[in-house]
Scaffold this motif. Structure first.
Motif, PDB file in Angstrom:
ATOM      1  N   ALA A 121      -8.661 -12.203  14.766  1.00 34.42           N
ATOM      2  CA  ALA A 121      -9.801 -11.563  15.432  1.00 34.42           C
ATOM      3  C   ALA A 121     -10.981 -12.532  15.582  1.00 34.42           C
ATOM      4  N   TRP A 122     -11.324 -13.214  14.498  1.00 34.89           N
ATOM      5  CA  TRP A 122     -12.507 -14.082  14.556  1.00 34.89           C
ATOM      6  C   TRP A 122     -12.189 -15.402  15.273  1.00 34.89           C
ATOM      7  N   GLU A 160       2.034 -17.346  15.594  1.00 42.69           N
ATOM      8  CA  GLU A 160       2.778 -16.231  16.197  1.00 42.69           C
ATOM      9  C   GLU A 160       3.064 -16.528  17.672  1.00 42.69           C
ATOM     10  N   ARG A 208      -4.640  -8.889  18.085  1.00 46.50           N
ATOM     11  CA  ARG A 208      -5.728  -9.125  17.141  1.00 46.50           C
ATOM     12  C   ARG A 208      -7.115  -8.800  17.686  1.00 46.50           C
ATOM     13  N   ALA A 265      -6.330 -17.162   7.526  1.00 49.94           N
ATOM     14  CA  ALA A 265      -6.592 -16.426   6.285  1.00 49.94           C
ATOM     15  C   ALA A 265      -6.702 -17.433   5.130  1.00 49.94           C
ATOM     16  N   LYS A 324     -13.838 -17.348   5.085  1.00 48.67           N
ATOM     17  CA  LYS A 324     -14.733 -16.862   4.035  1.00 48.67           C
ATOM     18  C   LYS A 324     -13.886 -16.425   2.844  1.00 48.67           C
ATOM     19  N   ASN A 375     -21.410 -12.049  11.404  1.00 52.27           N
ATOM     20  CA  ASN A 375     -20.635 -12.272  12.631  1.00 52.27           C
ATOM     21  C   ASN A 375     -19.413 -11.361  12.706  1.00 52.27           C
ATOM     22  N   SER A 399     -16.537  -9.772  14.257  1.00 49.88           N
ATOM     23  CA  SER A 399     -15.871 -10.329  15.448  1.00 49.88           C
ATOM     24  C   SER A 399     -15.886  -9.385  16.645  1.00 49.88           C
ATOM     25  N   ARG A 458     -13.539  -5.455   7.578  1.00 50.98           N
ATOM     26  CA  ARG A 458     -12.282  -5.125   6.910  1.00 50.98           C
ATOM     27  C   ARG A 458     -12.491  -4.952   5.413  1.00 50.98           C
ATOM     28  N   VAL A 505      -7.121  -9.472   7.662  1.00 51.48           N
ATOM     29  CA  VAL A 505      -7.238  -9.901   6.273  1.00 51.48           C
ATOM     30  C   VAL A 505      -8.560  -9.431   5.644  1.00 51.48           C
ATOM     31  N   GLU A 547     -10.555 -10.601   2.923  1.00 48.58           N
ATOM     32  CA  GLU A 547     -10.595 -11.794   2.067  1.00 48.58           C
ATOM     33  C   GLU A 547     -11.121 -11.514   0.671  1.00 48.58           C
TER      34      GLU A 547
HETATM   35  N1  LIG Z   1     -13.202 -10.973  11.646  1.00 51.29           N
HETATM   36  C1  LIG Z   1     -14.444 -11.297  11.425  1.00 51.29           C
HETATM   37  O1  LIG Z   1     -15.347 -10.559  11.847  1.00 51.29           O
HETATM   38  C2  LIG Z   1     -14.808 -12.554  10.704  1.00 51.29           C
HETATM   39  C3  LIG Z   1     -13.873 -13.248   9.953  1.00 51.29           C
HETATM   40  N2  LIG Z   1     -14.249 -14.380   9.279  1.00 51.29           N
HETATM   41  C4  LIG Z   1     -13.287 -15.128   8.484  1.00 51.29           C
HETATM   42  O2  LIG Z   1     -12.423 -15.848   9.353  1.00 51.29           O
HETATM   43  C5  LIG Z   1     -11.119 -15.969   8.763  1.00 51.29           C
HETATM   44  C6  LIG Z   1     -10.064 -15.461   9.739  1.00 51.29           C
HETATM   45  O3  LIG Z   1     -10.393 -14.111  10.014  1.00 51.29           O
HETATM   46  P1  LIG Z   1      -9.770 -13.290  11.213  1.00 51.29           P
HETATM   47  O4  LIG Z   1      -9.421 -14.132  12.354  1.00 51.29           O
HETATM   48  O5  LIG Z   1     -10.698 -12.175  11.501  1.00 51.29           O
HETATM   49  O6  LIG Z   1      -8.473 -12.712  10.463  1.00 51.29           O
HETATM   50  P2  LIG Z   1      -7.123 -12.055  11.006  1.00 51.29           P
HETATM   51  O7  LIG Z   1      -6.552 -11.271   9.897  1.00 51.29           O
HETATM   52  O8  LIG Z   1      -7.394 -11.374  12.306  1.00 51.29           O
HETATM   53  O9  LIG Z   1      -6.256 -13.337  11.264  1.00 51.29           O
HETATM   54  C7  LIG Z   1      -5.834 -14.196  10.236  1.00 51.29           C
HETATM   55  C8  LIG Z   1      -5.216 -15.401  10.867  1.00 51.29           C
HETATM   56  O10 LIG Z   1      -4.624 -16.219   9.864  1.00 51.29           O
HETATM   57  C9  LIG Z   1      -3.387 -16.681  10.352  1.00 51.29           C
HETATM   58  N3  LIG Z   1      -2.466 -17.081   9.304  1.00 51.29           N
HETATM   59  C10 LIG Z   1      -2.178 -16.401   8.163  1.00 51.29           C
HETATM   60  N4  LIG Z   1      -1.253 -17.093   7.455  1.00 51.29           N
HETATM   61  C11 LIG Z   1      -0.961 -18.210   8.157  1.00 51.29           C
HETATM   62  C12 LIG Z   1      -0.094 -19.330   7.955  1.00 51.29           C
HETATM   63  N5  LIG Z   1       0.652 -19.434   6.880  1.00 51.29           N
HETATM   64  N6  LIG Z   1      -0.077 -20.292   8.903  1.00 51.29           N
HETATM   65  C13 LIG Z   1      -0.832 -20.201   9.983  1.00 51.29           C
HETATM   66  N7  LIG Z   1      -1.672 -19.170  10.251  1.00 51.29           N
HETATM   67  C14 LIG Z   1      -1.737 -18.200   9.331  1.00 51.29           C
HETATM   68  C15 LIG Z   1      -2.849 -15.498  11.140  1.00 51.29           C
HETATM   69  O11 LIG Z   1      -1.833 -15.921  11.993  1.00 51.29           O
HETATM   70  C16 LIG Z   1      -4.109 -15.055  11.869  1.00 51.29           C
HETATM   71  O12 LIG Z   1      -4.316 -15.810  13.034  1.00 51.29           O
HETATM   72  C17 LIG Z   1     -11.173 -15.179   7.450  1.00 51.29           C
HETATM   73  O13 LIG Z   1     -11.380 -16.072   6.395  1.00 51.29           O
HETATM   74  C18 LIG Z   1     -12.378 -14.266   7.616  1.00 51.29           C
HETATM   75  O14 LIG Z   1     -13.016 -13.959   6.397  1.00 51.29           O
HETATM   76  C19 LIG Z   1     -15.508 -14.865   9.345  1.00 51.29           C
HETATM   77  C20 LIG Z   1     -16.467 -14.222  10.099  1.00 51.29           C
HETATM   78  C21 LIG Z   1     -16.176 -13.027  10.833  1.00 51.29           C
END
Ligand SMILES: NC(=O)C1=CN([C@@H]2O[C@H](COP(=O)(O)OP(=O)(O)OC[C@H]3O[C@@H](n4cnc5c(N)ncnc54)[C@H](O)[C@@H]3O)[C@@H](O)[C@H]2O)C=CC1
Ligand SMILES: O=C(CO)COP(=O)(O)O
Length: 332
Positions: A11-12, A33, A49, A81, A107, A139, A141, A256, A280, A282
Motif C-alpha cells: 500500500a505505501w 508478486e 494492495r 515489511a 517502520k 502518512n 497511504s 493497520r 502488515v 508492524e
Molecule cells: N501503509 C501505510 O500507510 C504506511 C506504511 N509504512 C511502512 O511501510 C512499510 C510497508 O508498508 P505497506 O506497503 O503499507 O505494507 P503492505 O502490507 O501493503 O506491503 C508489504 C510489502 O512487503 C513485501 N514483502 C513482504 N515479504 C517480502 C519478501 N520476503 N520479499 C519481498 N517483498 C516482501 C510485500 O510483497 C508487500 O509489497 C511498513 O514497514 C510500514 O510500516 C510507512 C508509512 C505509511
C-alpha cells in the motif's frame, strides 16, 4: 527528474511511488508478486494492495526482475515489511548502482537482533551512512494515494542527500522536511506503532478520549526516552515524525496497527486479528523487539511490555492498562 525504483509494491510503496511519479520522476516498482507486477505494468492498477487508485500515473511501471529494476536508478526506495527486509535486500546485494541513495519507508525494529531499519539496510547492502535515508511522518497511504495534503520528514546523515530525496518527493500536495537525525526518525516511526496497538485496543474495548490520551502521552514519553538512549535528538519526537505520526496512527481506522489493536479490544484473538489485517501491522513483531531494546539500553518500556503480554498471553485490555500503570505513585 530521476529514475527511481521502489522495492515492494504494498500500500505505501505504491502510494509513495505515485507521489514520486507526480513529482516528475520515472518510477519503476519491483515486487515479489508476479500478479501485482502485471497489474501495475499492464493495467496501471494495484488492485490487491491499493484499490483506491483508479489509474496510476503513466510514468510508473513495474518489473519482477531485480537487476532490471535497479539498473541506472539514482534513488532506490525500500517499502518491504520490516521483518523481511534483510532477506529481501540480500538478493539485491551487488546490483545496486554505486552512487544510488537507498531510502527506507519501513517502520519497524527487527525481531531477534533489535536493529532499526537503517542498521538492517546498511548492513545488508554494505552502504555508507551518507547513502542511506529514511522517510517517516503522518502518512496514511490511502489518504496520500487520494492526494490529500500531507507532509513527511526525510532523514540522512548527509543533509544534501536528505534535500535530494525531499526534492524528489515534493508535489503540490506532499511536502518533505529534512533532518540529519536518522535514529530519531527510525525510533519514532517504529515505536508509535506499538502505541497505536494499545490505543486501538482501548478504543475497541469501548474506552474514550481520556484513556486514549493517557496511552498516547505515556507512549510518547516511552518512545522519547528509548530514542534518546539510542542516540536520537529529543526535538524529533515533538515534530511530524513523532507527535504528528502518533496523532495520525492512533486516531485513524485507516491504520493497520490501530485496527489490529481495536480488533483485539473487541475480543478477537491475535490469530483472528492477524487474519483480519489488511496489510502488515508492524507493531506486532516490533513490540517484543522494543522490550528487548529497552532492556539492552536500560530504559523501562512499560507500554511495550504490557502489549507484549497481550500478544503472547492474551491478557485483556483492562489487565493491560493495570499492568501499564501499576499502583505506585510516580512523577510524570
Ligand atoms: N501503509 C501505510 O500507510 C504506511 C506504511 N509504512 C511502512 O511501510 C512499510 C510497508 O508498508 P505497506 O506497503 O503499507 O505494507 P503492505 O502490507 O501493503 O506491503 C508489504 C510489502 O512487503 C513485501 N514483502 C513482504 N515479504 C517480502 C519478501 N520476503 N520479499 C519481498 N517483498 C516482501 C510485500 O510483497 C508487500 O509489497 C511498513 O514497514 C510500514 O510500516 C510507512 C508509512 C505509511
Ligand atoms: O505509518 C503509518 C501512518 O503514518 C501507517 O500506519 P499503519 O502501518 O498502522 O497502517
Amino acid at each position: 527528474m530521476s529514475k527511481i525504483t521502489v522495492l515492494g509494491a504494498g500500500a505505501w510503496g505504491t502510494a509513495f511511488g505515485q507521489v514520486l511519479a507526480d513529482a516528475g520522476n520515472d518510477v519503476t516498482m519491483w515486487a515479489i508478486e508476479p500478479d501485482i507486477v502485471e497489474d501495475i505494468r499492464d493495467r496501471r492498477r494495484n488492485e490487491a494492495r491499493l484499490p483506491v487508485v483508479e489509474q496510476l500515473p503513466a510514468n510508473m511501471t513495474a518489473t519482477g526482475d531485480r537487476a532490471e529494476a535497479v539498473a541506472d536508478a539514482q534513488i532506490i526506495i525500500v517499502a518491504i515489511a520490516a521483518q523481511f527486509a534483510r532477506v529481501a535486500l540480500a538478493e539485491f546485494k551487488g546490483l545496486i548502482p554505486a552512487d544510488a541513495i537507498v531510502v527506507s519507508l519501513m517502520k519497524g525494529i527487527e525481531r531477534g537482533t533489535n536493529k532499526r531499519m537503517d542498521e538492517v539496510v546498511r548492513e545488508t547492502l554494505d552502504l555508507p551512512a551518507d547513502r542511506f535515508a529514511a522517510v517517516s511522518g503522518p502518512n496514511l497511504s490511502k489518504e496520500i494515494a487520494q492526494r490529500h495534503p500531507a507532509a513527511t520528514v526525510v532523514a540522512c546523515e548527509s543533509i544534501d542527500n536528505a534535500r535530494k530525496i525531499a526534492e524528489a518527493c515534493t508535489t503540490d500536495y506532499f511536502k518533505a522536511f529534512v533532518t540529519t537525525d536518522v535514529i530519531g526518525l527510525e525510533m519514532c516511526g517504529s515505536l508509535k506503532n506499538v502505541v497505536a496497538l494499545a490505543v486501538g485496543m482501548a478504543r475497541g474495548a469501548g474506552y474514550g478520549e481520556n484513556t486514549a490520551a493517557m496511552i498516547e502521552t505515556r507512549g510518547l514519553a516511552e518512545l522519547t526516552a528509548l530514542g534518546q538512549a539510542a542516540g536520537a535528538d529529543p526535538k524529533t519526537f515533538a515534530g511530524l515524525a513523532g507527535v504528528g505520526d502518533l496523532i495520525a496512527t492512533c486516531g485513524s481506522p485507516l491504520s493497520r496497527n490501530y485496527t489490529f489493536g481495536a480488533n483485539l479490544g473487541k475480543g478477537l484473538s491475535v490469530q483472528e486479528a492477524t487474519e483480519a489485517s489488511n496489510g502488515v501491522a508492524e507493531g506486532v513483531p516490533t513490540t517484543d523487539a522494543v522490550v528487548a531494546l529497552g532492556k539492552e539500553l536500560g530504559v523501562p518500556t512499560p507500554l511495550a511490555y504490557a502489549m507484549s503480554r497481550v500478544l503472547s498471553e492474551g491478557i485483556s485490555c483492562s489487565e493491560m492498562l493495570t499492568q501499564l500503570f501499576g499502583r505506585d505513585i510516580t512523577e510524570e
